[in-house]
Design a protein around this motif. Sequence first.
Motif, PDB file in Angstrom:
ATOM      1  N   ASP A 143       0.901  -1.171   0.030  1.00  0.00           N
ATOM      2  CA  ASP A 143       0.476   0.272   0.222  1.00  0.00           C
ATOM      3  C   ASP A 143       1.194   1.144  -0.124  1.00  0.00           C
ATOM      4  O   ASP A 143       2.212   1.283   0.886  1.00  0.00           O
ATOM      5  N   SER A 144       0.492   2.554  -0.522  1.00  0.00           N
ATOM      6  CA  SER A 144       0.979   4.182  -0.507  1.00  0.00           C
ATOM      7  C   SER A 144       0.328   4.327  -0.320  1.00  0.00           C
ATOM      8  O   SER A 144      -1.317   4.505  -0.572  1.00  0.00           O
ATOM      9  N   SER A 145       0.095   5.864   0.810  1.00  0.00           N
ATOM     10  CA  SER A 145      -0.812   6.424   1.679  1.00  0.00           C
ATOM     11  C   SER A 145      -0.448   7.827   0.358  1.00  0.00           C
ATOM     12  O   SER A 145       0.368   8.136   0.368  1.00  0.00           O
ATOM     13  N   GLY A 146      -1.722   8.634  -0.085  1.00  0.00           N
ATOM     14  CA  GLY A 146      -1.553  10.182  -0.452  1.00  0.00           C
ATOM     15  C   GLY A 146      -2.564  10.657  -0.244  1.00  0.00           C
ATOM     16  O   GLY A 146      -3.578  10.404   1.181  1.00  0.00           O
ATOM     17  N   SER A 147      -2.733  11.324  -0.726  1.00  0.00           N
ATOM     18  CA  SER A 147      -4.184  12.405  -0.583  1.00  0.00           C
ATOM     19  C   SER A 147      -4.213  13.033  -1.916  1.00  0.00           C
ATOM     20  O   SER A 147      -4.098  13.847  -2.649  1.00  0.00           O
ATOM     21  N   MET A 148      -5.781  13.878  -1.439  1.00  0.00           N
ATOM     22  CA  MET A 148      -6.427  14.516  -2.567  1.00  0.00           C
ATOM     23  C   MET A 148      -7.138  15.539  -3.038  1.00  0.00           C
ATOM     24  O   MET A 148      -8.641  15.239  -1.451  1.00  0.00           O
ATOM     25  N   LEU A 149      -6.851  16.669  -3.000  1.00  0.00           N
ATOM     26  CA  LEU A 149      -7.973  17.733  -2.385  1.00  0.00           C
ATOM     27  C   LEU A 149      -8.392  18.166  -3.589  1.00  0.00           C
ATOM     28  O   LEU A 149      -8.270  17.794  -5.303  1.00  0.00           O
TER      29      LEU A 149
END
Length: 365
Positions: free
Chosen positions: A87-93
């Motif tokens: 798994d890789s963690s990220g973010s989005m606006l």
Amino acid sequence: MKTFMVITLAGLTFLSDSIQAAQTAAARMYCLSIRFNRATAGGPNALYSLDLTGISAGINGELYPVFGAPRTHYTSLILRDDLFAEDSSGSMLLNVPTTDTDGDGFPDIFDTARSFSGSSSGTYSFPGFASGNATASWSRGAGSQAGTCQLNFAGFGSFSHTFNILEYRGPLTYTPGSNVVSGNVDLSLTGTPASSLKGPIAFTKSATNPHNELTLQSGAWTNATAETFPFVTNSILRDATWPTNYYGYFEFDDWNLGTFEPDYYLWVLSIDDLNDADGDGIPDFSDEPQTVSLRRPLLSLKQTATNLSLTISGNVGQVCEIQEAATVSTTNWPTSFSVTLTNDPQTVSLPLPSTQTRFWRVHTP
């Protein structure tokens, strides 16, 4: 067939010379968070899957609203390499489209009665892996809470998600008041009618602008399995453009009780009230309460082969106690049952008596 002597009497005990009639408005509320299901990438990245989450531990599919940010919504991203189970963690606006076709102040994407399609933009980041611009293509049919959203990540790939708008609809039955409006809601989740929220609701009127400004009081509702959903105080305003509508934020302590953190808790409440007893253009919901003079109920009784039909003519909203006795001179008239008139006249069924002489009367407390 046996014959019976059946005599009806109308009885009134007045506590006042008027009543305030209960009214029914239409309530709708939608969550500002949108629920996304897991999606699998297409093209060269087909071995990846993507989840959205609004909690720090676990996955809840939440794209939730943010205020003061360059985009309307935010979420954490969990990108999974299905081949290596990493798994890789990220973010989005991401902006959620604000198209409002009918100009009622509520974006079409959140109104399940309307179809919706549109696009929006944002940014994403997977630190040390990929980042850049994001775009979204949205589509949802009229009458459905479910739709599709194609998320495209520049420099990486695209994911096709199904999403759900969380929306409740149902009646709000209220009693107008000079300073306080109190009532009850009976709401069902769109697409899952067995999922309900019921309970009391109360509003206080502004001292300076009572027709247009109210305050929702804190309280709690329950669902079909008796779980409790507390909510907090918020401002409710009457819409100047749509004067039969009242709206405002509605905030639960927590709506999705299956997670360890509060989520899906910020909603918008909309109340449409077409009742206007005095015709002054102000819905009864926030108008000065109108009183209705009580009148003595008029009764008629009809015998059928299987039962008696008692017809009561009186004020809608009036509580009538059906009392029965063996003699008219008795001082003890037991109440068999009570009925609140929803029609004028209204017919209720009585069982055939076991003796040949019975008396009935209606008492209005």
